[in-house]
Motif scaffolding. Structure first.
Motif, mmCIF file in Angstrom:
data_model
loop_
_atom_site.group_PDB
_atom_site.id
_atom_site.type_symbol
_atom_site.label_atom_id
_atom_site.label_comp_id
_atom_site.label_asym_id
_atom_site.label_seq_id
_atom_site.Cartn_x
_atom_site.Cartn_y
_atom_site.Cartn_z
ATOM 1 N N MET A 1 0.850 -1.177 0.000
ATOM 2 C CA MET A 1 0.000 0.000 0.000
ATOM 3 C C MET A 1 0.897 1.242 0.000
ATOM 4 N N ASN A 2 0.648 2.146 -0.929
ATOM 5 C CA ASN A 2 1.484 3.341 -0.978
ATOM 6 C C ASN A 2 0.958 4.418 -0.024
ATOM 7 N N ARG A 3 1.702 5.501 0.080
ATOM 8 C CA ARG A 3 1.376 6.560 1.047
ATOM 9 C C ARG A 3 0.005 7.175 0.773
ATOM 10 N N ASP A 4 -0.316 7.451 -0.496
ATOM 11 C CA ASP A 4 -1.615 8.044 -0.819
ATOM 12 C C ASP A 4 -2.770 7.120 -0.426
ATOM 13 N N GLN A 5 -2.593 5.812 -0.640
ATOM 14 C CA GLN A 5 -3.619 4.848 -0.234
ATOM 15 C C GLN A 5 -3.780 4.835 1.283
ATOM 16 N N LEU A 6 -2.654 4.885 1.990
ATOM 17 C CA LEU A 6 -2.714 4.922 3.456
ATOM 18 C C LEU A 6 -3.417 6.188 3.944
ATOM 19 N N ILE A 7 -3.094 7.318 3.329
ATOM 20 C CA ILE A 7 -3.743 8.573 3.716
ATOM 21 C C ILE A 7 -5.258 8.460 3.546
ATOM 22 N N SER A 8 -5.712 7.927 2.408
ATOM 23 C CA SER A 8 -7.149 7.763 2.179
ATOM 24 C C SER A 8 -7.771 6.855 3.232
ATOM 25 N N LEU A 9 -7.086 5.771 3.546
ATOM 26 C CA LEU A 9 -7.589 4.819 4.535
ATOM 27 C C LEU A 9 -7.662 5.452 5.925
ATOM 28 N N VAL A 10 -6.633 6.205 6.295
ATOM 29 C CA VAL A 10 -6.616 6.867 7.599
ATOM 30 C C VAL A 10 -7.747 7.887 7.686
ATOM 31 N N LYS A 11 -7.944 8.662 6.642
ATOM 32 C CA LYS A 11 -9.012 9.672 6.635
ATOM 33 C C LYS A 11 -10.383 9.042 6.867
ATOM 34 N N GLU A 12 -10.569 7.823 6.363
ATOM 35 C CA GLU A 12 -11.849 7.128 6.530
ATOM 36 C C GLU A 12 -12.118 6.727 7.987
ATOM 37 N N GLN A 13 -11.062 6.660 8.803
ATOM 38 C CA GLN A 13 -11.181 6.160 10.169
ATOM 39 C C GLN A 13 -11.535 7.244 11.188
ATOM 40 N N MET A 14 -11.600 8.491 10.746
ATOM 41 C CA MET A 14 -11.709 9.577 11.724
ATOM 42 C C MET A 14 -12.469 10.772 11.173
ATOM 43 N N LEU A 45 5.432 8.231 8.513
ATOM 44 C CA LEU A 45 4.569 7.050 8.487
ATOM 45 C C LEU A 45 3.967 6.771 9.865
ATOM 46 N N ALA A 46 4.788 6.829 10.907
ATOM 47 C CA ALA A 46 4.272 6.590 12.264
ATOM 48 C C ALA A 46 3.244 7.656 12.646
ATOM 49 N N ALA A 47 3.516 8.904 12.285
ATOM 50 C CA ALA A 47 2.570 9.986 12.588
ATOM 51 C C ALA A 47 1.269 9.805 11.806
ATOM 52 N N LEU A 48 1.368 9.392 10.555
ATOM 53 C CA LEU A 48 0.182 9.148 9.739
ATOM 54 C C LEU A 48 -0.733 8.116 10.397
ATOM 55 N N LEU A 49 -0.141 7.070 10.964
ATOM 56 C CA LEU A 49 -0.927 5.956 11.489
ATOM 57 C C LEU A 49 -1.176 6.024 12.993
ATOM 58 N N HIS A 50 -0.643 7.036 13.677
ATOM 59 C CA HIS A 50 -0.660 7.013 15.148
ATOM 60 C C HIS A 50 -2.057 6.989 15.755
ATOM 61 N N ASP A 51 -3.031 7.594 15.118
ATOM 62 C CA ASP A 51 -4.400 7.626 15.661
ATOM 63 C C ASP A 51 -5.378 6.803 14.827
ATOM 64 N N TYR A 52 -4.864 5.828 14.110
ATOM 65 C CA TYR A 52 -5.688 5.033 13.198
ATOM 66 C C TYR A 52 -6.936 4.472 13.883
ATOM 67 N N CYS A 53 -6.787 3.960 15.089
ATOM 68 C CA CYS A 53 -7.905 3.321 15.804
ATOM 69 C C CYS A 53 -8.599 4.240 16.803
ATOM 70 N N LYS A 54 -8.196 5.477 16.893
ATOM 71 C CA LYS A 54 -8.692 6.382 17.946
ATOM 72 C C LYS A 54 -10.209 6.489 17.979
ATOM 73 N N TYR A 55 -10.847 6.477 16.835
ATOM 74 C CA TYR A 55 -12.299 6.642 16.790
ATOM 75 C C TYR A 55 -13.046 5.331 16.562
ATOM 76 N N TRP A 56 -12.343 4.230 16.686
ATOM 77 C CA TRP A 56 -13.020 2.945 16.652
ATOM 78 C C TRP A 56 -13.793 2.789 17.967
ATOM 79 N N PRO A 57 -14.881 2.040 17.960
ATOM 80 C CA PRO A 57 -15.602 1.803 19.219
ATOM 81 C C PRO A 57 -14.657 1.233 20.285
#
Length: 194
Positions: A1-14, A45-57
């Motif tokens: 997964m490239n950076r742009d794909q990760l950014i899109s995925l992270v945006k969907e989580q929050m 990369l670590a900063a991009l993903l650091h809050d990935y799960c923050k808004y999960w139940p």
């Protein structure tokens, strides 16, 4: 997964506001990495993903920790729920997003609590989370000023702020945070004495 794909995925989580925070942490982490000699690509990369799960139940975060207790310190569940997204996020980043860099995974895992013997990348991401431009709490400007000269002193001030806040609220303090703070004090003492 490239950076742009990760950014899109992270945006969907929050929510948008949390994405703006994440973008601020990414920018700040890269700046700190460049200033202090950490790898800016890892910091980003670590900063991009650091809050990935923050808004999960919260129950979803709990389940990840409970189901993986050999890896994810189940004692964490005895402490403040806002800590949980960090180890859950590191687990998801590795198992579901394919992140294999252990330094990046550790920086995600410990960005809320710190840990004794923090790596340079751990420090960069943890501090970036405290001081990104959108943060607004009473001590943030002091911590930003300290960050101009020392990651360790700025992080101690950040941990002091967190510990003080928890004490004022009558809440428990996660022991790893106290141990991280003490370890940073020891590290500074060794530099001064050395």
């Amino acid at each position: 997964m490239n950076r742009d794909q990760l950014i899109s995925l992270v945006k969907e989580q929050m929510p948008l506001k949390r994405w703006e925070h994440t973008a601020g942490v990414m920018k700040t982490a890269v700046q700190l990495a460049e200033r202090y000699g950490a790898d800016p690509v890892q910091a980003d990369l670590a900063a991009l993903l650091h809050d990935y799960c923050k808004y999960w139940p919260i129950e979803r975060q709990r389940k990840i920790i409970e189901d993986n207790e050999k890896e994810l310190s189940p004692d964490l569940l005895l402490y403040d729920k806002p800590l949980w997204h960090a180890p859950a996020g590191a687990w998801v980043a590795e198992r579901q997003l394919g992140i294999t860099d252990s330094a990046v995974l550790d920086a995600i895992r410990y960005h809320t609590s710190g840990r004794p013997g923090m790596t340079l990348l751990d420090k960069v991401v943890c501090l970036a989370d405290y001081i990104e431009p959108g943060r607004d709490f009473p001590e943030v400007n002091k911590i930003r000023e300290l960050a101009e000269h020392s990651l360790e002193i700025a992080l101690i001030a950040g941990f002091d702020s967190t510990i003080s806040f928890l004490l004022q609220k009558g809440q428990k303090v996660y022991p790893l945070t106290i141990m991280a703070r003490n370890s940073l004090i020891d590290e500074i003492s060794r530099k001064v004495d050395g």
